[in-house]
Enzyme design. Structure first.
Site, PDB file in Angstrom:
ATOM      1  CG  ASP A  16      36.817  34.970  47.052  1.00 18.92           C
ATOM      2  OD1 ASP A  16      37.019  35.340  45.884  1.00 18.92           O
ATOM      3  OD2 ASP A  16      35.817  34.318  47.386  1.00 18.92           O
ATOM      4  CB  CYS A  17      38.339  39.103  44.146  1.00 18.85           C
ATOM      5  SG  CYS A  17      39.107  38.006  42.943  1.00 18.85           S
TER       6      CYS A  17
END
Length: 752
Positions: free
Chosen positions: A291-292
């Protein structure tokens, strides 16, 4: 140098012609292996005739270390000397092509894409073929936009986390609270997105966020710092199920790990979860992405790996072999997508263009998906459907009565066109429109007077209220389950003043405690529309006026506000702890009062079930596995790994009869209650199968249901071991109950 046919150089009239013909969007330059590039076209990694693994190995062998590092992030750099363009990995397609990620943008010949209902609404259809069809349409539009240079081919969707706590702001993105429902949705939607052409991919999907992620920002605790304390039992029988089904049954090309920790270890840095489970046990054929700005895996959504990998190599923290392994996973997916096959237009989906986006068929599917997902919760009298003859004037009231963008929820793009509830109802009757509240916060009652006057004048009143992204969203968890601000007061006062029947239409992702409306005799009907997509208003109106027969069922439990009393959102336990006053979560483990239960939904027709045929016993072949003097048939529950499962299943034949006067679609839900005496292991019931069946009025359809014994009749013990309880399992299909005796057939003893 710009093409002579780029939008900046083509005369306006010619541009319009090209757009109408859909030709823009079919002229994308090759990502790599351009047949006109003499330097690369004959290199082994460009030869389509070679196995992909050979091509991948050849390409990685030609990259310098510095080039490799730049390919580990979502905005992967170009490698000009090898004819490879830069690529943005991050695109989203949760319920339609979205511009949330930087890989997709709208404009020119692609001003919009079909925006289907939010996932929680579509899940309420319980229609796996619909989910797959939506996936096919979304991937058609995604490929078309890729061909036009406006989108990527890697989509970080769907979100298949369990909707564990009703306050979660992202629950709207999920298929609901049941693991089998969520897993079936995952596999179906992914098949639609990726296609079923063997090892080739139409687009590459990614199931997220692995695992036990269902808190964004609650009581000062955010997802970036949350340590989810989860038992092995809950991991195995709840949180992992949708991901396992997504990988093993949906054949997804990617899994995204989550921000949170699980039992003290960040999920993106846990080799047991990722290497051991996702790759080892489930055999993921694809890449794992963080995830970012979380920790990096094969691919980092963020700049971290590009900035720090070389230093890590110098310090011996990672090896170049690790980098090569990560690149092998990502480049393999790109090759399966055809990105190294040369001319895009020569590929299976290379002819898709602007004419294939927002088609009449796609827009009609968006309406139909909303119709199937809307749930009828109350119909006193019955008062619904409304009649265009008797209800010629309708007061349309409420902060969500004329919304458009609200209907598409989050992770959405730009819809082809929008039909608000007011516009939809206006197709059937004359409308008197009043907001009552400026927005869903409904901070005062200043507009109540005009709303009450409208209700007094009309033949019927439709109140469209609920929530929006200001109340529930990514990074925004709810604080309670009641309607915001003065909405409840607005509803009650309008209902009291209304000359005709009052119908409540709720827009929300999560459940809302509307006990007051359920019990108010002045409120004749209640519809839950979720976030119904670009055509939501048309679908709502079709249901209200009987052009469509509601058949949706709630994919999550609707709890009363009191359920949240002393219930920390951070407590991940699914099972109740009665000695401590902990109620348990979801219909599988919570036995207390509800506003509306999981699977609830009414119809304008009445359906009867009859069990035409079903076995009374099933034998599970099992090898006795002796540890000293103890076999695996311990406590009357067989370990699944000791059973010879294969395709061992139970077939039910169920007759569904529509005794009503309207044609309708019926959702057949099959629950299983395991044998008594399984202690803390088992849910009190669990969904084992579901089927959507269309039944014309006064007719009957026979439905065959297959229940895989090891997968669906098993439970998980405290140690996280999946077992099949021996004894009588009670199957519930509506008001029909069938007892199935599960017995062990011992084949022999294996010494360990």
């Amino acid at each position: 140098m710009a093409s002579i046919f780029s939008p900046s150089t083509v005369p306006v009239f010619l541009l319009l012609v090209l757009v109408l013909l859909g030709r823009l969007g079919e002229a994308r330059d090759p990502f790599a292996c351009d047949p006109n590039d003499r330097a690369t076209k004959n290199l082994p990694f460009c030869k389509v005739s070679l196995p992909i693994r050979v091509r991948v190995k050849d390409l990685i062998g030609r990259l310098t270390l510095q080039e490799k590092v730049t390919l580990l992030v979502n905005n992967a750099a170009a490698v000009p000397r090898l004819g490879i363009k830069g690529y943005e990995w991050w695109s989203e397609a949760l319920h339609g092509v979205s511009n949330v990620g930087p890989g997709t943008k709208f404009g020119g010949p692609f001003p919009a894409a079909t925006s289907f209902p939010q996932v929680i609404t579509t899940a309420a259809s319980f229609n796996a073929s619909l989910w797959e069809e939506i996936g096919r349409v979304v991937s058609d539009e995604a490929r078309a936009m890729y061909n036009g240079g406006m989108a990527g081919l890697t989509y970080w969707s769907p979100n298949v986390n369990i909707f564990r706590d009703p306050r979660w702001g992202r629950g709207q993105e999920t298929p609901g609270e049941d693991p089998i429902l969520a897993g079936t949705y995952a596999a179906s939607y992914v098949r639609g997105l990726q296609g079923t052409n063997g090892n080739r991919l139409k687009v590459a999907a990614s199931c997220k966020h692995f695992t036990a992620y269902d808190l964004d920002n609650w009581n000062g605790i955010d997802r970036f710092h949350f340590n989810a304390q989860v038992s092995k039992q809950d991991i195995e029988d709840t949180f992992d199920v949708p991901f396992r089904m997504c990988v093993k049954e949906g054949k997804v090309a990617s899994v995204m790990c989550s921000y949170n920790q699980v039992n003290g270890v960040p999920t993106c840095a846990d080799p047991n979860l990722l290497k051991g489970r996702v790759r080892g046990q489930w055999r993921l054929n694809g890449y794992i992405v963080s995830d970012c700005d979380s920790v990096g895996l094969d691919l980092d959504c963020g700049p971290f790996l590009a900035v720090h990998t070389e230093k890590a190599l110098e310090k011996g923290l990672v090896t170049e072999g690790d980098v090569n392994g990560a690149l092998a996973n990502t480049i393999t997916v790109q090759m399966r997508l055809g990105m190294f096959d040369g001319e895009a237009s020569a590929q299976p989906y290379g002819k898709l263009g602007a004419r294939d986006v927002c088609t009449a068929a796609h827009k009609e599917l968006a309406v139909e998906a909303a119709r199937q997902g809307i749930v009828l919760l109350k119909n006193r009298g019955p008062s619904l459907p409304l009649s265009p003859r008797r209800h010629q004037t309708v007061a349309v009231i409420g902060p969500n009565s004329n919304v458009t963008v609200t209907m598409i929820g989050n992770y959405a793009g730009i819809g082809c066109e929008y039909t608000s509830p007011l516009q939809g109802i206006g197709r059937y009757a004359k409308t008197i429109h009043e907001l009552g509240c400026t927005n869903v916060a409904c901070s005062n009652d200043k507009q109540f007077g005009s709303a009450l006057n409208a209700a007094r004048q009309a033949d019927a009143t439709v109140l469209v209220i609920g929530l929006d992204q200001s109340i529930e969203a990514e990074t925004v968890d709810r604080v309670g389950l009641l309607l915001p601000g003065h909405q409840q007061e607005l509803v009650s006062k309008v209902a009291a003043a209304s000359r005709g029947p009052t119908i409540l239409v709720l827009m929300s992702g999560g459940p809302v405690d509307v006990t007051f409306a359920k019990n108010d005799p002045k409120i004749a009907g209640i519809l839950w529309a979720g976030y119904p997509g670009q055509a939501g208003g048309a679908a709502i109106a079709d249901i209200l006026f009987g052009a469509a027969n509601p058949g949706g069922k709630l994919p999550m439990t609707w709890y009363p506000e009191e359920y949240l009393k002393s219930l920390a959102m951070t407590d991940m336990a699914m099972r109740p702890r009665r000695s401590k006053g902990y109620p348990g979560r979801t219909y599988r483990f919570y036995n207390g009062p509800v506003v509306y239960p999981f699977g609830y939904g009414l119809s304008y027709s009445h359906f009867l079930h009859t069990l035409a045929s079903a076995p009374k016993t099933v034998s599970v072949p099992v090898h006795g596995h002796r540890h000293g003097n103890t076999t695996n048939i311990s406590n009357k529950a067989i370990r699944v790994r000791h059973a010879r499962c294969g395709k061992l299943s139970v077939s039910l034949h169920i007759d569904v009869k529509n005794v009503g006067s309207k044609d309708g679609s019926h959702t057949l839900l099959v629950f299983s209650a395991p044998p008594a005496g399984n202690g803390h292991w088992a849910p009190h019931k669990q969904l084992v199968a579901f089927e959507k069946v269309r039944v014309p009025a006064k007719s009957q359809q026979r439905v065959k249901i297959n229940i895989h014994v090891c997968k669906l009749l098993s439970v998980v013990d405290r140690s996280g071991t999946r077992r099949i309880p021996m004894g009588v399992h009670n199957l519930h299909i509506g008001d029909v109950k069938h007892s199935l005796s599960v017995q062990a057939e011992t084949l022999g003893i294996i010494k360990s």
